[in-house]
Motif scaffolding. Sequence first.
Motif, PDB file in Angstrom:
ATOM      1  N   PHE A  16       1.007  -1.220   0.063  1.00 13.77           N
ATOM      2  CA  PHE A  16       0.061   0.036   0.140  1.00 13.77           C
ATOM      3  C   PHE A  16       0.849   1.217   0.035  1.00 13.77           C
ATOM      4  O   PHE A  16       2.175   1.184   0.513  1.00 13.77           O
ATOM      5  CB  PHE A  16      -1.012  -0.017   1.091  1.00 13.77           C
ATOM      6  CG  PHE A  16      -1.918  -1.109   1.123  1.00 13.77           C
ATOM      7  CD1 PHE A  16      -3.179  -0.961   0.802  1.00 13.77           C
ATOM      8  CD2 PHE A  16      -1.564  -2.412   1.901  1.00 13.77           C
ATOM      9  CE1 PHE A  16      -4.000  -1.960   0.686  1.00 13.77           C
ATOM     10  CE2 PHE A  16      -2.579  -3.361   1.821  1.00 13.77           C
ATOM     11  CZ  PHE A  16      -3.621  -3.206   1.240  1.00 13.77           C
ATOM     12  N   SER A  17       0.451   2.260  -0.493  1.00 13.66           N
ATOM     13  CA  SER A  17       1.033   3.698  -0.431  1.00 13.66           C
ATOM     14  C   SER A  17       0.073   4.751  -0.436  1.00 13.66           C
ATOM     15  O   SER A  17      -1.307   4.451  -0.793  1.00 13.66           O
ATOM     16  CB  SER A  17       2.037   3.705  -1.785  1.00 13.66           C
ATOM     17  OG  SER A  17       1.432   3.722  -2.759  1.00 13.66           O
ATOM     18  N   SER A  18       0.533   5.875  -0.059  1.00 17.54           N
ATOM     19  CA  SER A  18      -0.248   7.237  -0.040  1.00 17.54           C
ATOM     20  C   SER A  18       0.227   7.999  -1.387  1.00 17.54           C
ATOM     21  O   SER A  18       1.383   7.919  -2.042  1.00 17.54           O
ATOM     22  CB  SER A  18      -0.407   7.836   1.072  1.00 17.54           C
ATOM     23  OG  SER A  18       1.006   8.382   1.271  1.00 17.54           O
ATOM     24  N   SER A  19      -0.755   9.168  -1.451  1.00 16.42           N
ATOM     25  CA  SER A  19       0.089   9.998  -2.424  1.00 16.42           C
ATOM     26  C   SER A  19       1.296  10.678  -2.161  1.00 16.42           C
ATOM     27  O   SER A  19       1.965  11.175  -3.020  1.00 16.42           O
ATOM     28  CB  SER A  19      -1.175  11.227  -2.873  1.00 16.42           C
ATOM     29  OG  SER A  19      -1.323  11.878  -1.462  1.00 16.42           O
ATOM     30  N   SER A  20       1.610  10.692  -0.740  1.00 16.49           N
ATOM     31  CA  SER A  20       2.961  11.164  -0.469  1.00 16.49           C
ATOM     32  C   SER A  20       3.931  10.147  -0.151  1.00 16.49           C
ATOM     33  O   SER A  20       5.126  10.630   0.218  1.00 16.49           O
ATOM     34  CB  SER A  20       2.637  12.129   1.017  1.00 16.49           C
ATOM     35  OG  SER A  20       2.262  11.217   2.122  1.00 16.49           O
ATOM     36  N   GLY A  21       3.631   8.953  -0.414  1.00 12.77           N
ATOM     37  CA  GLY A  21       4.675   7.901  -0.196  1.00 12.77           C
ATOM     38  C   GLY A  21       4.296   7.022   0.973  1.00 12.77           C
ATOM     39  O   GLY A  21       2.914   6.909   1.307  1.00 12.77           O
TER      40      GLY A  21
END
Length: 738
Positions: free
Chosen positions: A65-70
Motif C-alpha cells: 500500500f502507499s499514499s499520494s505522499s509515499g
Amino acid sequence: MASSVAVLTGVCTKRNGHPRLLPGLLLLLLLALGVGAQINSDSVRHCPPKSNIFKGDACLCFPGFSSSSGKILRGRGSCDDINECGPPLLVSCGRLADCQNTEGSYYCMCSLGYELASGATTFMNESENTCRDVDECSSGQHMCHYSTVCVNTVGSYQCHCRRGWEPKPGFQDKQLNTTCEEISFPTWTPPPGIKSHRLSNFFERVQELRRDFKPALAQQTIQKLIWGVDELLKTPGDLEALPRSKQHYVATNLLVGLEDVLRDISQALPNGLLTFNSSAGTDLSLEVQEQGHSNVTLSQNQAKMLLKWDVAHESGDSGPSVVGLITTPGMGKLLAEAPLVLEPEKQAVLHGAHKSLLQGVSPVLLSDVISAFMSNKKLSSPITYILSHHSVTPGPTQKVFCVFWEHSQDGSGHWSTRGCTLVNSGDTSTTCQCTHLSSFAVLLAHHDVQDDDPVLVMITYVGLGLSLMCLLLAALTFLLCKAIQNTSTSLHLQLSICLFLAHLLFLVAIDRTEIKVLCSIIAGALHYLYLASFTWMLLEGLHLFLTARNLKVVNYSSVNRLMKKLMFPVGYGVPAIIMAISAASRPHLYGTPTRCWLNQEKRFIWSFLGPVCAIFSVNLAFFLMTLWILKSKLSSLNSEVSTFQNTRMLAFKATAQLLILGCTWCLGILQVGPAAHVMAYLFTIINSLQGVFIFLVYCLLSQQVREQYRKWFKGIRRTGAESEKYTVSSRATSEASK
C-alpha cells in the motif's frame, strides 16, 4: 477517597465465611481497562487504515500500500493498494504469462493455453517462469465437435472439419465451435434459355451424380463427371446449331460449373497425385497435400502447370489443399469466334506502334482450352503455364496472346489478357504467366493486328480529297457538256456519281463505330456504292464490245437502244440485289468494332470480292474480244473514218478504266506474304486517285471536252471583261454628273 473505600467495602461481602467479589467490582475493573484502551486509541487515532504509527505522529502504510505522499504519512491521507501489474508494470512475469494484482500484493500465472512445467498455478517473478504450451488436443482438454479434428496451436487449438466434411451453415472452419457435415455435390444447373436435348441429357447425368454422391466415392464421381463432359464436347449435337453467343453462354456455364464441382468434391480425395483420362482427350490432373513439396508440377499431353506449393496452401492451414489442371479440347468448338479484349496496357503498346486489333477477324485458338483451379483462390505469386499447340509462325500482321476466358455478368464471356503475360513463344509451345485464376480458364489465343501506318493514312486522305474534286468536275462535265453527251458519257456520269458518293462516305464515316446500327447502315451503303461502281464499269465494257461488234455496219442505233434499256436496271438493280441477299443472310456482319465495313467472319467479305472478281473477269473477256474485233474487222476500213477513230479512243479509255478500276483491286487481294507492305502502298495510292484518273482520261484527254473548256473559259473571261467595262463606264458617268 472515603467514598471510594466505602464503595469497595460495600461491594465485598462474605459468603460462607469466604470473601467474595461482587458484580460491582467487575464493573470497576472493566472501567479501568477502558481507560487504558482509550489512552492507546488516542495515540493512533490519526493513522488511516492499512497503516501503523511510526515515530510520533507519523504513520507507515502496510506493505503493498502507499499514499499520494509515499509510504509515510503526516497529517491526513490514505493508504491505497499498489497495482504492481501496472501500468506502469512494476514486476515482470516473463513471456507467456500474465500479472494478476491482489490487495496489497500480486501473483503471476501462465497465459491461457499455457501451464508451468512444475504443475503449479502461480509464481511471483520472471525467474520462476517455466510456462509452456498446453496441448489441448492430446490432453483431451479441447471442446471440438465430433465432426472436427482438433489441431493444436501455440497457446490454443483449432477445430478443423474432417476430410470430406465442410462447415455447417452458420459455422466457420478452424474455430473453437466449428461444427461440420459431410461435403455435398455442389448445385450445378443448366444455363437458362438454352434449348438443347444434348445439354439436357448431360445435366440429367450430373443430377444423378449429385444425388448419389458420398465423400468416400469422390474419386469415382470425378471420373464419371470427366467422362460426361468429354462425351458432351466430343459430340455436341444440337449445341453446334445454336448462335455463337449462345454457344459462348453454354461454354461459360460448363467451365464455371466444372471448376466449382471439382474444387469442392476434391477435398474428399486422399493425399497424392491423381489423374483422370477420357477417350476424346478431356484429362484432369489433381494433387492433394497437407504440407506438400516446395514446387508443384502438373503435366498433361498438351499442357503443364508450375507453381509453388505455398501458393496453393493457405497460410496457417494444416488441412488438405488441392491443385488441379483440366484440359478440354472440345471446348474450342463452343468458343469459336469469341471476341478478344485487350487490357489498356497492351492496347497502349499496340497504339504506340501504330497498330490496333483487327476486330473483323476472329482470333484463332491455337491450343486446347485448359482450366486451373485450387482450394486457395488468392495467389501470392504468378502461376506458369506451358501450352502446346500446332506449329505456327506469326506473320507481320499477327500476334500471339496469352489469354483467359473472362465471364461477364450476363453469363457469356470473352477472351481477356488481364493479368496474363506471354513469357516465351515458340513454333509448337507458348509459356504464359498469370497472376490470377480469375474465372476458370487459361488459354492461348492468336489474333491478327492491323497496321495503322500514318503515311498510308495521309495518302488516303489526300488522294481521296483530290479524287472527290476531280469526280465532281468530271460529273459536271458529263452533265453540262452537250457536245459529248451520248450513251458512253451517260455511263461515265453514273460511274463518277457512284464513286464520288462512295469515296465521300468512306472519308467521313468509315470510323463512325460508336452506334452499331448506324455503322451497319454505313457499311451497307459502302457495299452498295462500290458494287454499283463496278457494275457501271461492266456496262462500259459491254457497251464497248457491242459498239465494236456493230462497226461493220457503222450503226450505233441498236447499241444505244439496248444500252438505254439495260443501263439503269442493271447498274443500280444488280448491286441492290446482291446487297439485299447479303444483308438478309448475315445482317450482323455489316460493320466491325473498328471500321464500318464488311466483317471478315465466315468469309463475308466475299459478298463484295466475289462480284468484283466476276466483273473484272467478264470485263477482261470483253476487252480481249474487243481488241480482236478491232484488229480483224477494222483493218479494211478507212483510217480516217470518224467511227473508227471514236471507237479507237473508246478502246483506249476502256483499257485505262480496266486497269484503274479492276487491276488495282487485285493489289488488295495480293496483300499477303513478304510483299504485303508494298502492295498496301500501291493499293492505297492507286485506289485513292481513281477520281483523278477518270477526270484525266475522260475529260482532259478528250479533244471535244478541251474545246468546250476553252469556250467556257473564254465566256467567263468575256463576262469578266464586260463586267469590268461596265464598272469603269458607270464610274465615269458618275464622275461626269458631278
